[in-house]
Design a protein around this motif. Sequence first.
Motif, PDB file in Angstrom:
ATOM      1  N   LYS A 603       0.977  -1.164  -0.190  1.00  0.00           N
ATOM      2  CA  LYS A 603      -0.050  -0.120   0.061  1.00  0.00           C
ATOM      3  C   LYS A 603       0.870   1.134  -0.054  1.00  0.00           C
ATOM      4  O   LYS A 603       0.719   2.135   0.867  1.00  0.00           O
ATOM      5  N   ARG A 604       1.636   1.157  -0.925  1.00  0.00           N
ATOM      6  CA  ARG A 604       2.627   2.548  -1.100  1.00  0.00           C
ATOM      7  C   ARG A 604       2.388   3.034  -2.498  1.00  0.00           C
ATOM      8  O   ARG A 604       3.283   2.801  -3.524  1.00  0.00           O
ATOM      9  N   PRO A 605       1.296   3.711  -2.824  1.00  0.00           N
ATOM     10  CA  PRO A 605       0.907   4.335  -3.967  1.00  0.00           C
ATOM     11  C   PRO A 605       2.012   5.158  -4.615  1.00  0.00           C
ATOM     12  O   PRO A 605       2.248   5.349  -5.725  1.00  0.00           O
ATOM     13  N   GLY A 606       2.590   6.029  -3.553  1.00  0.00           N
ATOM     14  CA  GLY A 606       3.847   6.890  -4.360  1.00  0.00           C
ATOM     15  C   GLY A 606       4.801   6.122  -5.026  1.00  0.00           C
ATOM     16  O   GLY A 606       5.463   6.618  -6.107  1.00  0.00           O
ATOM     17  N   GLU A 607       5.247   4.839  -4.425  1.00  0.00           N
ATOM     18  CA  GLU A 607       5.979   4.017  -5.242  1.00  0.00           C
ATOM     19  C   GLU A 607       5.542   3.594  -6.695  1.00  0.00           C
ATOM     20  O   GLU A 607       6.238   3.339  -7.571  1.00  0.00           O
ATOM     21  N   ALA A 608       4.310   3.616  -6.734  1.00  0.00           N
ATOM     22  CA  ALA A 608       3.471   3.133  -8.104  1.00  0.00           C
ATOM     23  C   ALA A 608       3.822   4.242  -8.970  1.00  0.00           C
ATOM     24  O   ALA A 608       4.024   4.166 -10.258  1.00  0.00           O
ATOM     25  N   LEU A 609       3.780   5.405  -8.414  1.00  0.00           N
ATOM     26  CA  LEU A 609       3.969   6.588  -9.681  1.00  0.00           C
ATOM     27  C   LEU A 609       5.401   6.587 -10.036  1.00  0.00           C
ATOM     28  O   LEU A 609       5.629   6.785 -11.339  1.00  0.00           O
ATOM     29  N   LEU A 610       6.419   6.397  -9.079  1.00  0.00           N
ATOM     30  CA  LEU A 610       7.681   6.154  -9.489  1.00  0.00           C
ATOM     31  C   LEU A 610       7.685   5.100 -10.586  1.00  0.00           C
ATOM     32  O   LEU A 610       8.532   5.236 -11.594  1.00  0.00           O
ATOM     33  N   LEU A 611       7.255   4.086 -10.453  1.00  0.00           N
ATOM     34  CA  LEU A 611       7.570   2.975 -11.095  1.00  0.00           C
ATOM     35  C   LEU A 611       6.813   3.306 -12.455  1.00  0.00           C
ATOM     36  O   LEU A 611       7.317   2.692 -13.672  1.00  0.00           O
ATOM     37  N   TRP A 612       5.448   3.680 -12.516  1.00  0.00           N
ATOM     38  CA  TRP A 612       4.796   4.254 -13.903  1.00  0.00           C
ATOM     39  C   TRP A 612       5.827   5.067 -14.642  1.00  0.00           C
ATOM     40  O   TRP A 612       5.873   4.930 -15.849  1.00  0.00           O
ATOM     41  N   ASN A 613       6.415   6.117 -14.097  1.00  0.00           N
ATOM     42  CA  ASN A 613       7.183   7.064 -14.802  1.00  0.00           C
ATOM     43  C   ASN A 613       8.400   6.275 -15.427  1.00  0.00           C
ATOM     44  O   ASN A 613       8.790   6.700 -16.782  1.00  0.00           O
ATOM     45  N   GLU A 614       9.127   5.488 -14.889  1.00  0.00           N
ATOM     46  CA  GLU A 614       9.993   4.652 -15.359  1.00  0.00           C
ATOM     47  C   GLU A 614       9.399   3.750 -16.478  1.00  0.00           C
ATOM     48  O   GLU A 614      10.055   3.767 -17.638  1.00  0.00           O
ATOM     49  N   ILE A 615       8.428   3.206 -16.262  1.00  0.00           N
ATOM     50  CA  ILE A 615       7.914   2.147 -17.374  1.00  0.00           C
ATOM     51  C   ILE A 615       7.468   3.004 -18.559  1.00  0.00           C
ATOM     52  O   ILE A 615       7.585   2.584 -19.611  1.00  0.00           O
ATOM     53  N   LYS A 616       6.877   4.010 -18.295  1.00  0.00           N
ATOM     54  CA  LYS A 616       6.367   5.222 -19.222  1.00  0.00           C
ATOM     55  C   LYS A 616       7.477   5.647 -20.198  1.00  0.00           C
ATOM     56  O   LYS A 616       7.534   5.707 -21.559  1.00  0.00           O
ATOM     57  N   GLU A 617       8.652   5.834 -19.646  1.00  0.00           N
ATOM     58  CA  GLU A 617       9.844   6.140 -20.225  1.00  0.00           C
ATOM     59  C   GLU A 617      10.258   5.029 -21.332  1.00  0.00           C
ATOM     60  O   GLU A 617      10.856   5.270 -22.563  1.00  0.00           O
ATOM     61  N   ARG A 618      10.315   4.058 -20.854  1.00  0.00           N
ATOM     62  CA  ARG A 618      10.759   2.789 -21.294  1.00  0.00           C
ATOM     63  C   ARG A 618       9.916   2.480 -22.734  1.00  0.00           C
ATOM     64  O   ARG A 618      10.217   1.848 -23.477  1.00  0.00           O
ATOM     65  N   CYS A 619       8.441   2.847 -22.616  1.00  0.00           N
ATOM     66  CA  CYS A 619       7.704   2.602 -23.675  1.00  0.00           C
ATOM     67  C   CYS A 619       7.894   3.428 -24.735  1.00  0.00           C
ATOM     68  O   CYS A 619       7.154   3.284 -25.896  1.00  0.00           O
ATOM     69  N   LYS A 620       8.573   4.649 -24.844  1.00  0.00           N
ATOM     70  CA  LYS A 620       8.685   5.597 -25.792  1.00  0.00           C
ATOM     71  C   LYS A 620       9.812   5.342 -26.505  1.00  0.00           C
ATOM     72  O   LYS A 620      10.813   4.859 -25.999  1.00  0.00           O
ATOM     73  N   PRO A 621       9.600   5.402 -27.856  1.00  0.00           N
ATOM     74  CA  PRO A 621      11.107   5.139 -28.655  1.00  0.00           C
ATOM     75  C   PRO A 621      11.811   5.959 -28.376  1.00  0.00           C
ATOM     76  O   PRO A 621      11.796   7.330 -28.952  1.00  0.00           O
ATOM     77  N   ASN A 622      13.191   5.603 -27.863  1.00  0.00           N
ATOM     78  CA  ASN A 622      14.082   6.801 -27.671  1.00  0.00           C
ATOM     79  C   ASN A 622      15.477   5.910 -27.813  1.00  0.00           C
ATOM     80  O   ASN A 622      15.990   5.175 -27.124  1.00  0.00           O
ATOM     81  N   LYS A 623      16.308   6.341 -28.870  1.00  0.00           N
ATOM     82  CA  LYS A 623      17.435   5.930 -29.149  1.00  0.00           C
ATOM     83  C   LYS A 623      18.554   6.249 -28.151  1.00  0.00           C
ATOM     84  O   LYS A 623      19.520   5.497 -28.024  1.00  0.00           O
ATOM     85  N   GLU A 624      18.267   7.352 -27.478  1.00  0.00           N
ATOM     86  CA  GLU A 624      19.272   7.763 -26.356  1.00  0.00           C
ATOM     87  C   GLU A 624      19.208   7.035 -24.899  1.00  0.00           C
ATOM     88  O   GLU A 624      20.222   6.923 -24.256  1.00  0.00           O
ATOM     89  N   GLN A 625      18.091   6.409 -24.695  1.00  0.00           N
ATOM     90  CA  GLN A 625      18.130   5.649 -23.544  1.00  0.00           C
ATOM     91  C   GLN A 625      18.947   4.539 -23.683  1.00  0.00           C
ATOM     92  O   GLN A 625      18.903   3.640 -24.492  1.00  0.00           O
ATOM     93  N   GLN A 626      19.343   4.215 -22.407  1.00  0.00           N
ATOM     94  CA  GLN A 626      20.237   2.910 -22.231  1.00  0.00           C
ATOM     95  C   GLN A 626      19.443   1.668 -21.973  1.00  0.00           C
ATOM     96  O   GLN A 626      19.894   0.649 -22.436  1.00  0.00           O
ATOM     97  N   ASP A 627      18.217   1.777 -21.241  1.00  0.00           N
ATOM     98  CA  ASP A 627      17.503   0.743 -21.137  1.00  0.00           C
ATOM     99  C   ASP A 627      17.000   0.173 -22.498  1.00  0.00           C
ATOM    100  O   ASP A 627      16.275   1.139 -23.183  1.00  0.00           O
ATOM    101  N   PRO A 628      16.726  -0.949 -22.678  1.00  0.00           N
ATOM    102  CA  PRO A 628      15.831  -1.670 -23.942  1.00  0.00           C
ATOM    103  C   PRO A 628      14.288  -1.165 -24.105  1.00  0.00           C
ATOM    104  O   PRO A 628      13.703  -0.808 -22.840  1.00  0.00           O
ATOM    105  N   PRO A 629      13.812  -1.116 -25.205  1.00  0.00           N
ATOM    106  CA  PRO A 629      12.398  -0.460 -25.072  1.00  0.00           C
ATOM    107  C   PRO A 629      11.282  -1.595 -24.290  1.00  0.00           C
ATOM    108  O   PRO A 629      11.968  -3.011 -24.409  1.00  0.00           O
ATOM    109  N   LEU A 630      10.426  -1.408 -23.761  1.00  0.00           N
ATOM    110  CA  LEU A 630       9.359  -2.335 -23.052  1.00  0.00           C
ATOM    111  C   LEU A 630       8.220  -2.424 -23.640  1.00  0.00           C
ATOM    112  O   LEU A 630       7.598  -1.237 -24.025  1.00  0.00           O
TER     113      LEU A 630
END
Length: 736
Positions: A603-630
């Motif tokens: 029951k830590r919704p604040g962590e959910a926001l942080l996790l979603w922001n990370e996932i959202k960035e990896r869903c975007k096509p971005n050649k500069e990001q180190q993590d592979p697309p998701l």
Amino acid sequence: MAINLPISSHFHSPSPLEWKASPPPPSSSSSSSNTNPFRARATTTNQPNSTPTVVAAAIVPPEDNTLLSLLHQRKTEEAWLFYSTTTHLPSAACLSRLVAQLSCLANPDSFSRAQSIITRLRHEQQLHRLDGYSLGLLAVSAAKSGHTHYANSIIKSMLRSNYLPHVKAWSAVVSRLGASGDDGPLEAIRLFNSIIKRVRRFTDPSVVAESVPDTAAFNAVLNACASIGAAKKFVEVFDEMPQWNVKPDVLTYNVMIKLCARVNRKELLVRVLELMLNNGVEPCITTMRSLVAAYVGFRDLETAEQLVQAMREGRRDVCRILRESDSRDLDEHVSEEGNENENENGSLEKLIPSLISDGNNEPPLMPITYAPDSRIYTTLMKGYMNAERVADTVRMLQAMRHQSDSSGHPDHVSYTTVISALVKANSMDKARQVLAEMTRVGVPANLVTYNILLKGYCQQLQIEKAKELVQDMVDDTGILPDVVSYNTLIDGCILVDDSAGALAYFNEMRARGITPTKISYTTLMKAFASCGQPKVAQKVFDEMLKDPRVKVDQVAWNMLVEGYCKLGLVEEAKKVVQKMREHGFYPNVSTYGSLANGIALAKRPGEALLLWNEIKERCKPNKEQQDPPLKPDEWLLDTLADVCVRAAFFKKALEIVACMEENGISPNKTKFTRIYVEMHSRMFTSKHASKARQDRRKERKRAAEAFKFWLGLPNSYYGSEWRLESGYEDDYDEHE
């Protein structure tokens, strides 16, 4: 043969073996004859194209005469005992010959003894005493005994020390790597490229004649390419064969059939067969086995049956039959997977051209016919099994019994296939009847047969019967359980929530000297993670990290993350994810799914926001990001949306459901409506809130109205368009 090459330092890389000095010239004991393919008899000067010079015979110290005499008499056992009792380090001639003869014995004890010599020399920084002849034989011995990575390290260390191994040595390692799992095929390709690069440096072919790739070497690397579906690399390697005066043989084309099956190019199978025939290469029984297996793999059982029937009838127009089968498939569209791979395997069209033209439409005939053997029938049986046609599988076994040709009679693989089909159909009693029949007709069951039955009992939660089967196997046949047996039993204990039993089997396996695999470790981790003991799972994982024989993979990391998340221990799970990144692994959908579940449980919704922001960035096509697309899945997004809705983070919830719809996932509006009504229907109804508080919750109220609009609940936005852009704030003020 091994050649001392002038290789620059940029080829150096870490490896279990390292020479601290340049290797000495080969000794007279290892250069007296040129008949052995690994004979080290020449070195070069600083110029790659210089003429080899004859090396003077090495002087053997008097104290080594006894050891050298025993080695000359091929008394390897006595020589080893003498070496074990000496306190001084023997000469290079004696050491090289002893390692070579131990390697030639090709048994586990001799291989371990040769390894011990390597270990001693490495500790004393005297590895340069060994010549290329002995090292090449040791590499072959290691590869044949299953120590593929050790064999690879020997070959690479030889290259770093300016030794060029004989083709039979390095091709044996390439072959074993190509047939292994994990990164083996990729490593095989890299090793092949490294050897070829060094051989090309010599303008005089005679200098490297015994290291030049032959047909077997090309087949080994082509098989590695086929194993991973690397069509482009396959074509590149195949095109190199004429440069080395190497012609494709029947095995080359059999591997080509394997590649076509791997890259989903069924229409090219008949072209490979026709290409063989037109190039004068006679197909063999393995060719027919490969074709049947390919069509079975494509689930084209009709063509596979026609091919087997044509073989039974002794027909030579196999190419015509396969062409007609392809013509029936012309109306079917090419699969999406095939289109995605078009750039990768499009070059196969040039390598395997269609031989059908206006002037030549007649398919070639087979030079000889082949009757189907038990392996071909069994392959067809496996197709029936995978198609859940159990009755056809059993009927095929019965038909094989009545074959006039003994080569078509069922063997242990045929019976095991039927047992596997019955186990998949949950017919354990019938499967045991087939096992009894094997004993009655004199076809002994092997460990694979028992492991399949064992898995069936464990999947049906019949652990006691599984234990009885193991005992019967040991008592009746003398077959001892292997690592697969123990992994199955460990998994069975997990299914019945018996983590203590899983640990007992793991310890028993190690006590018997059986090396655990990564499946052993991850299965045991699963046992403790599922019963709420992530700390114990962590200890198992730490042992796995320390085991040099096991390569930790993404599954193991995810298992550890899941263990902590099942108890809501989000911080511990995040630490594991950080270590995962440090080891070169990136969180995938499974990792994020476990984290989302742990966040919901804690029951830590604040962590959910942080996790979603990370996932959202990896869903975007971005050649500069180190993590592979998701590409997120339904479970992950639904869990995050659930957390956000319960915490009244409606704007983020709308972002998540929008992502779901973009990925073709239908959000569960019924569930979200129920959550909203139960938890937030009275939100923003207080009449006593101060103006400052009302202003602070203005944005949240606007998001709540938008979420109600998406759900279809009464709200202030019917008849207007909701947008997430900041510019919508003016529209909202107008509605106010």
